[in-house]
Design a protein around this motif. Structure first.
Motif, PDB file in Angstrom:
ATOM      1  N   ALA A  57      -5.194 -36.425  -0.646  1.00 40.25           N
ATOM      2  CA  ALA A  57      -6.194 -37.451  -0.932  1.00 40.25           C
ATOM      3  C   ALA A  57      -6.473 -37.583  -2.426  1.00 40.25           C
ATOM      4  O   ALA A  57      -6.665 -38.689  -2.939  1.00 40.25           O
ATOM      5  N   ASN A  60      -3.730 -39.589  -4.003  1.00 44.99           N
ATOM      6  CA  ASN A  60      -3.852 -40.992  -3.616  1.00 44.99           C
ATOM      7  C   ASN A  60      -4.903 -41.697  -4.462  1.00 44.99           C
ATOM      8  O   ASN A  60      -4.699 -42.822  -4.940  1.00 44.99           O
ATOM      9  N   LYS A  61      -6.031 -41.034  -4.647  1.00 40.87           N
ATOM     10  CA  LYS A  61      -7.107 -41.610  -5.462  1.00 40.87           C
ATOM     11  C   LYS A  61      -6.648 -41.785  -6.902  1.00 40.87           C
ATOM     12  O   LYS A  61      -6.936 -42.807  -7.538  1.00 40.87           O
ATOM     13  N   PHE A  65      -4.851 -45.544  -4.465  1.00 36.41           N
ATOM     14  CA  PHE A  65      -4.649 -45.856  -3.061  1.00 36.41           C
ATOM     15  C   PHE A  65      -5.809 -45.336  -2.215  1.00 36.41           C
ATOM     16  O   PHE A  65      -6.606 -44.519  -2.666  1.00 36.41           O
ATOM     17  N   ALA A  66      -5.842 -45.793  -0.973  1.00 38.75           N
ATOM     18  CA  ALA A  66      -6.832 -45.283  -0.033  1.00 38.75           C
ATOM     19  C   ALA A  66      -6.619 -43.780   0.155  1.00 38.75           C
ATOM     20  O   ALA A  66      -5.483 -43.298   0.086  1.00 38.75           O
ATOM     21  N   PRO A  67      -7.712 -43.020   0.384  1.00 36.50           N
ATOM     22  CA  PRO A  67      -7.576 -41.566   0.534  1.00 36.50           C
ATOM     23  C   PRO A  67      -6.615 -41.152   1.642  1.00 36.50           C
ATOM     24  O   PRO A  67      -5.951 -40.131   1.533  1.00 36.50           O
ATOM     25  N   LYS A  68      -6.520 -41.953   2.695  1.00 37.83           N
ATOM     26  CA  LYS A  68      -5.680 -41.590   3.831  1.00 37.83           C
ATOM     27  C   LYS A  68      -4.969 -42.827   4.356  1.00 37.83           C
ATOM     28  O   LYS A  68      -5.596 -43.857   4.596  1.00 37.83           O
ATOM     29  N   LEU A  69      -3.645 -42.743   4.511  1.00 36.67           N
ATOM     30  CA  LEU A  69      -2.872 -43.851   5.047  1.00 36.67           C
ATOM     31  C   LEU A  69      -3.024 -43.926   6.568  1.00 36.67           C
ATOM     32  O   LEU A  69      -3.294 -42.928   7.223  1.00 36.67           O
ATOM     33  N   ALA A  70      -2.817 -45.116   7.097  1.00 34.70           N
ATOM     34  CA  ALA A  70      -2.913 -45.291   8.553  1.00 34.70           C
ATOM     35  C   ALA A  70      -1.808 -44.510   9.258  1.00 34.70           C
ATOM     36  O   ALA A  70      -2.021 -43.947  10.333  1.00 34.70           O
ATOM     37  N   TYR A 143       4.566 -47.498  -1.272  1.00 36.37           N
ATOM     38  CA  TYR A 143       4.435 -46.968   0.080  1.00 36.37           C
ATOM     39  C   TYR A 143       5.773 -46.598   0.715  1.00 36.37           C
ATOM     40  O   TYR A 143       5.814 -45.892   1.704  1.00 36.37           O
TER      41      TYR A 143
END
Length: 250
Positions: A57, A60-61, A65-70, A143
């Motif tokens: 996380a 990503n930050k 990016f979002a802390p957690k990918l889908a 991604y």
């Protein structure tokens, strides 16, 4: 126990490593000093290598990016990209944004298909260290990293050895560091992984049977430091090993 792969007297061999990492026990019963070995990547020929992007996380930050990918970002790596301990990695002339990424690597020990997270670690034979360099100028899609970034010759140092899983009580409690010419540029912990080693093994085994020797590079913490030819890069995972790599002009 630690196992390493070296080039010795004209052939590739697997050796056992002393507890202090200072000597190597050859199959014929003799010993050689570790600092005189020609290290090879501890990779089983023909095995598959899976790699994780954006699995921390904080990283990503750092990248926005979002802390957690889908869903986890997983890509494959070919055997050409690996280089052993104390090896050289070419940095392209236009790769001014090339940076090291220290990663814990899980090595599969027996076939795993549709395993649960609770039992997944039973299928891990051991662990090693990788430095999965990234070259940001070459990224076409953050991604889904393209081959020009993550599958170049000798751009993923790995090793020096594989540590038996039995000697690693908790793979989610290991410090991760990277130093460039002695300067600390990454300082994280596997506790911050979004998907744990067990969860990754379980997830991958639902899509494809994991086989002995397959490797899972589990992602890297924050810390982006651009490197140049001549830099000495040391990536280390606590209790696993200290991997040294040298950048050269490519």
């Amino acid at each position: 126990m630690k196992r390493a792969r070296i080039y010795h007297r004209g052939r590739d061999i697997w050796v056992s490593v002393s507890a202090d990492g200072q000597s190597l026990h050859l199959p014929d019963g003799s010993f050689i000093p570790a600092d005189g070995a020609s290290w090879l990547p501890p990779v089983t020929p023909g095995a598959s290598s899976y790699a994780l992007g954006l699995n921390f996380a904080d990283h990503n930050k750092e990248l926005g990016f979002a802390p957690k990918l889908a869903t986890p970002l997983i890509f494959m790596k070919g055997g050409n990209c690996f280089v052993g301990h104390e090896g050289d990695t070419p940095r392209p002339a236009d790769g001014n944004q090339m940076h090291p990424e220290c990663e814990l690597v899980a090595v599969i020990g027996r076939p795993a298909r549709n395993v649960t997270s609770a039992e997944a670690l039973d299928y891990v034979a051991g662990y090693t260290v990788a430095n999965d360099y990234a070259i940001r100028e070459y990224l076409e899609n953050y991604y889904r990293p393209n081959a020009r970034v993550k599958n170049r010759d000798a751009t993923t140092p790995i090793g020096p050895w594989i540590v038996d899983a039995a000697d690693v009580p908790d793979p989610q409690a290991l410090a991760i560091t990277t130093r460039v010419n002695g300067e600390l540029v990454q300082n994280g912990t596997t506790a911050d992984m979004i998907m744990s080693v067990a969860e990754l093994v379980a997830y991958l085994s639902c899509h494809s049977t994991l086989m002995p020797g397959d490797m899972i590079l589990t992602g890297t913490p924050q810390g982006v430091h651009f490197c140049a030819p001549g830099d000495r890069v040391v990536t280390e995972v606590e209790g696993i090993g200290r991997l040294v790599n040298h950048l050269v002009a490519g």
